[in-house]
Design a protein around this motif. Structure first.
Motif, short mmCIF file in Angstrom:
data_model
loop_
_atom_site.label_atom_id
_atom_site.label_comp_id
_atom_site.label_asym_id
_atom_site.label_seq_id
_atom_site.Cartn_x
_atom_site.Cartn_y
_atom_site.Cartn_z
N ARG A 227 0.80 -1.22 0.00
CA ARG A 227 0.00 0.00 0.00
C ARG A 227 0.83 1.27 0.00
N GLY A 258 1.55 2.80 -7.81
CA GLY A 258 0.33 3.04 -7.02
C GLY A 258 0.56 2.91 -5.53
N TYR A 290 3.97 16.79 -10.98
CA TYR A 290 2.94 15.92 -10.42
C TYR A 290 2.12 16.68 -9.38
N ASP A 294 -1.93 12.97 -9.17
CA ASP A 294 -0.89 12.06 -9.64
C ASP A 294 -0.28 11.20 -8.55
N SER A 296 -0.19 10.24 -4.17
CA SER A 296 -0.70 10.36 -2.80
C SER A 296 0.50 10.44 -1.88
N ALA B 2 3.38 14.70 -15.96
CA ALA B 2 2.34 13.71 -15.68
C ALA B 2 2.07 12.89 -16.94
N SER B 3 1.83 11.61 -16.76
CA SER B 3 1.60 10.75 -17.92
C SER B 3 0.24 11.07 -18.53
N LYS B 7 -3.89 7.50 -13.95
CA LYS B 7 -4.19 6.37 -13.08
C LYS B 7 -5.07 6.86 -11.94
N LEU B 9 -6.06 7.35 -8.04
CA LEU B 9 -5.25 7.42 -6.82
C LEU B 9 -5.30 6.07 -6.11
N PRO B 10 -4.24 5.71 -5.41
CA PRO B 10 -4.19 4.34 -4.88
C PRO B 10 -5.14 4.07 -3.70
N VAL B 11 -5.56 5.12 -2.99
CA VAL B 11 -6.41 4.88 -1.81
C VAL B 11 -7.84 5.30 -2.11
#
Lengths: 488, 488
Positions: A227, A258, A290, A294, A296, B2-3, B7, B9-11
């Motif tokens: 995570r 991620g 970013y 982009d 976290s 930034a790509s 994507k 966000l991971p959370v």
């Protein structure tokens, strides 16, 4: 009356939360408990040990070793603690004009000047504004006061993030090895999996992205959902300062994979080499283009470190960026359950992020105090590093920053056998003997993690300058005697 | 840069710890967030609402509503925050002689007067001595400073005990309903099961051992291992003060059933009726002849309540008795991970447990401040209680202690239907309307738990006396209008 048939007490180590049992925290572990015992013996029986004081080099606690607080900060705190002082003429000679002005400003931001009231769960808005201004001045990029969560030191902030991210042992957190054991302890308490990545001692505790990738893939192959990545910069216990290029690689890695980037930046003011500079991960990310969508990113800061070293005040904050509104709501809710962090700590956090500026009357004296502490820390780091490197079988990387040295010690086979017989890790064995012989308390490397088969200990650079020669000579004498006893 | 392919966000709320999602904390919940919004609107657009200020009666936060801190306490805190003041002659007129003396005593107990250093993980030994003395003076039974764990308010202490006792949802904690939602939140965060027992509103929120037994057995029949019983005395949100006989039954019950007694005693100084007195559960146990080997007992105390109301200082402690040495070691370890609680809060905890005594110069002025606050709170409680009882369909038990009234409101069917249509609980519906009409913030009973089908709200007794008439008339007018609108 108590019944005749005695029942056992309901709580035993067999029936408590096993996560609590699993958690370890060497910085205040076994060796420190032993040191406290020796200290009591010294008090009750002076002369009972071959030293007359215990020197706590186990923890970054500057004021316990004689570092003085920054006068301006304490003046403001005292005035905020007892706001009615501000109505008295007598304070003019007693407090600096700037402190009186700053305290008045702060109190104006608190409804009813009520420093004894719970604040907003994230902390007093005006103080968060000041912190956001300080971050902006540091980074050159804007900061939002709504991203700031003030906390009782950095530790509770770290716990909050671990609590959010970890559901079970299937959730992994990438942590450096060696690491500050708050991370391993918090991951254990929340039932997650620590996914280690090794810092490379030979290259000054360098962080190799290739190793990060390898460890990430290995964890994923075991069905661990990784995570977050913890980075401690400047490093603890290792003292390295990351290069800008390395930080960019880390940001890119987290973005690609991620991962939440958990950036422990509590030593941001503690840098002792001219060729290194602190860059926050937020600044690095923004410089790379970013933004919020982009990456976290959580940055932890504390009033306990830097040149201020106000550990006992328990102030700190985290700045969270790149989280969706509904996740932020959950973080806010958890913060609310504890109501708020202590107001003195909140005030102090706003002060360290917004210290006196050019033009303030106290600016000169403030700078003198600050620079005196920082340059003395740099001197002490250098002296101790040289001392360690002069010992047989010991090598020690430079402390570029933070408050620690982490020397490596090649222990003779005989010492390793003796440790085995004493049922303890070889570095813990060395540290215990050091304590018994000299009164110096350091923490074995096994408490931080290290490459298997290598042995280290962490020693703070915090004893006052006047005491450093004695520390060096006691250490040196002990080490010689130890090596003579155990040399193969 | 930034790509191009964004994507996520991971959370997200889908992948965070479900225990965090489950946790609720109404005292700072939805209604308070709404109140903060209205407050901002009042600031930016005065006159935009039918009231000109928000009155926060949602939380026991006395100083936010104008209660003044006790002068002696604040003098001592200011001197300890800036110890070099003690070397200056000018302080003689500025601080009371007793405060100077007490601050000097306290600083003497801190090595190097270092109020900015981390202390012992349980708190500074000299301050724990003072607290133990205070407990002894209160109870007539000895207290051991090694049983005291100083914490940043009572909440972290409660979390520590829940963390220790709860391994999984198979571990249950008996909690009163209604309860202070810290308990339900903490149990949810640690993944345990709240086993409810109902307080009997008809008998003044009485606690029936028969109900406790029934709930315990029902939980056990579902394979829940019940570990502890939470008792809040004086009650929150319910305001009752337990009788000695009732407390004895509770102690006996815990002893017989092997339950840890978690005694929330933070309102020990807040008692407003002459026929009731606070007895600590430790005193009750010891009076019954039960000692360390008979009952496991934790008492929580805080500097946030009482006549001092120092919520923002985040001071508190727990006294743990009846735990084996190896379990205590685990509690110490968990305390160590957070290093220590804030030193100002520690000092304040020692002061509230050891306030000025007969013979001290400040004794009279201290008593005047203390008694002024307590008697005013008693008056306000009575006035508000009478006001609630005069409303149609509302009944309200006496606030014998604590800081709250918890009136019950019989809502008309039409109001319940309207709440349903608005997708909210009927009492939350009432509280929202009250806020919109009057600016008064109270917390719906559903946030504390209540007998299904009954509706309540919690309202603090803390608005300053001068404001009470306006509160009463605004409440009364609103209630009449509400009933007229929704009367069946």
């Amino acid at each position: 009356m108590a019944s005749l048939l005695e029942k056992p007490l309901p709580v035993s180590v067999q029936n408590i939360n096993p996560k609590v049992l699993k958690c370890e925290y060497a910085v205040r572990g076994e060796i420190v408990v032993l040191a406290q015992k020796l200290q009591e013996e010294l008090l009750s029986k002076p002369g009972s040990h071959p030293f007359d004081e215990i020197l706590y080099c186990n923890i970054g606690n500057p004021q316990s070793l004689g570092q003085q607080p920054i006068t301006f900060f304490r003046e403001v705190l005292a005035l905020c603690d007892h706001p009615s002082l501000l109505d008295r003429n007598e304070i003019q000679g007693l407090f600096s004009e700037d402190a009186i002005k700053r305290a008045s400003q702060i109190l104006k931001q608190i409804p009813g000047k009520a420093t004894g009231a719970y604040s907003h769960s994230q902390g007093i808005k005006g103080l968060r504004d000041a912190i956001a201004d300080g971050i902006k001045a540091r980074d050159g990029f804007p900061a939002d006061p709504n991203d700031i969560f003030l906390t009782d030191g950095a530790s509770p902030a770290v716990h909050m993030m671990m609590q959010l991210l970890i559901s079970s042992e299937k959730d992994g957190i990438l942590c450096p090895i060696p690491q500050y054991p708050l991370y391993s302890a918090s991951i254990a308490l929340h039932g997650g999996t620590l996914v280690p990545y090794y810092l490379d001692e030979a290259s000054g505790w360098g962080l190799e992205i290739s190793d990060l990738k390898k460890q990430l893939e290995s964890a994923r192959s075991k069905n661990i959902s990784v995570r977050a990545l913890v980075v401690i910069n400047p490093g603890n216990p290792t003292g390295q300062v990351l290069t800008k290029e390395n930080q960019e690689q880390i940001v890119e890695f987290c973005k690609q994979e991620g991962l939440v980037l958990l950036a422990d930046e509590v030593y941001q003011e503690n840098i002792y080499v001219p060729d290194k500079k602190f860059h926050s991960f937020k600044k690095i990310s923004r410089t790379m283009g970013y933004g919020e969508k982009d990456i976290s990113l959580v940055s932890f800061q504390s009033v306990s470190k830097g040149y201020y070293g106000e550990c006992g005040k328990r102030g700190g904050y985290m700045e969270i960026t790149g989280f969706s509104a509904d996740v932020r709501e959950q973080i806010y809710k958890v913060a609310s359950v504890n109501l708020c962090s202590n107001i003195s700590g909140q005030i102090l956090a706003s002060l360290v992020m917004n210290p006196p500026k050019v033009g303030d009357h106290v600016y000169e004296s403030y700078c003198a105090e600050r620079d005196g502490i920082l340059s003395s820390l740099a001197t002490r780091a250098k002296t101790l590093e040289a001392a360690f490197n002069s010992l047989e079988n010991v090598t020690c990387n430079k402390a570029e920053g933070a408050m620690y040295l982490f020397p490596r010690i090649e222990l003779p086979e005989k010492a390793i056998k003796a440790a085995e017989a004493a049922n303890t890790a070889p570095d813990a064995f060395y540290c215990r003997q050091l304590l018994h012989a000299t009164g110096i308390v350091v923490v074995p490397g096994s408490g931080f993690g290290q490459v298997p088969g290598t042995w280290h200990f962490r020693c703070t650079i915090l004893p006052q300058e006047g005491k450093i020669p004695a520390v060096v000579s006691r250490l040196t004498d002990f080490h010689k005697a130890f090596m003579n006893e155990y040399r193969d």
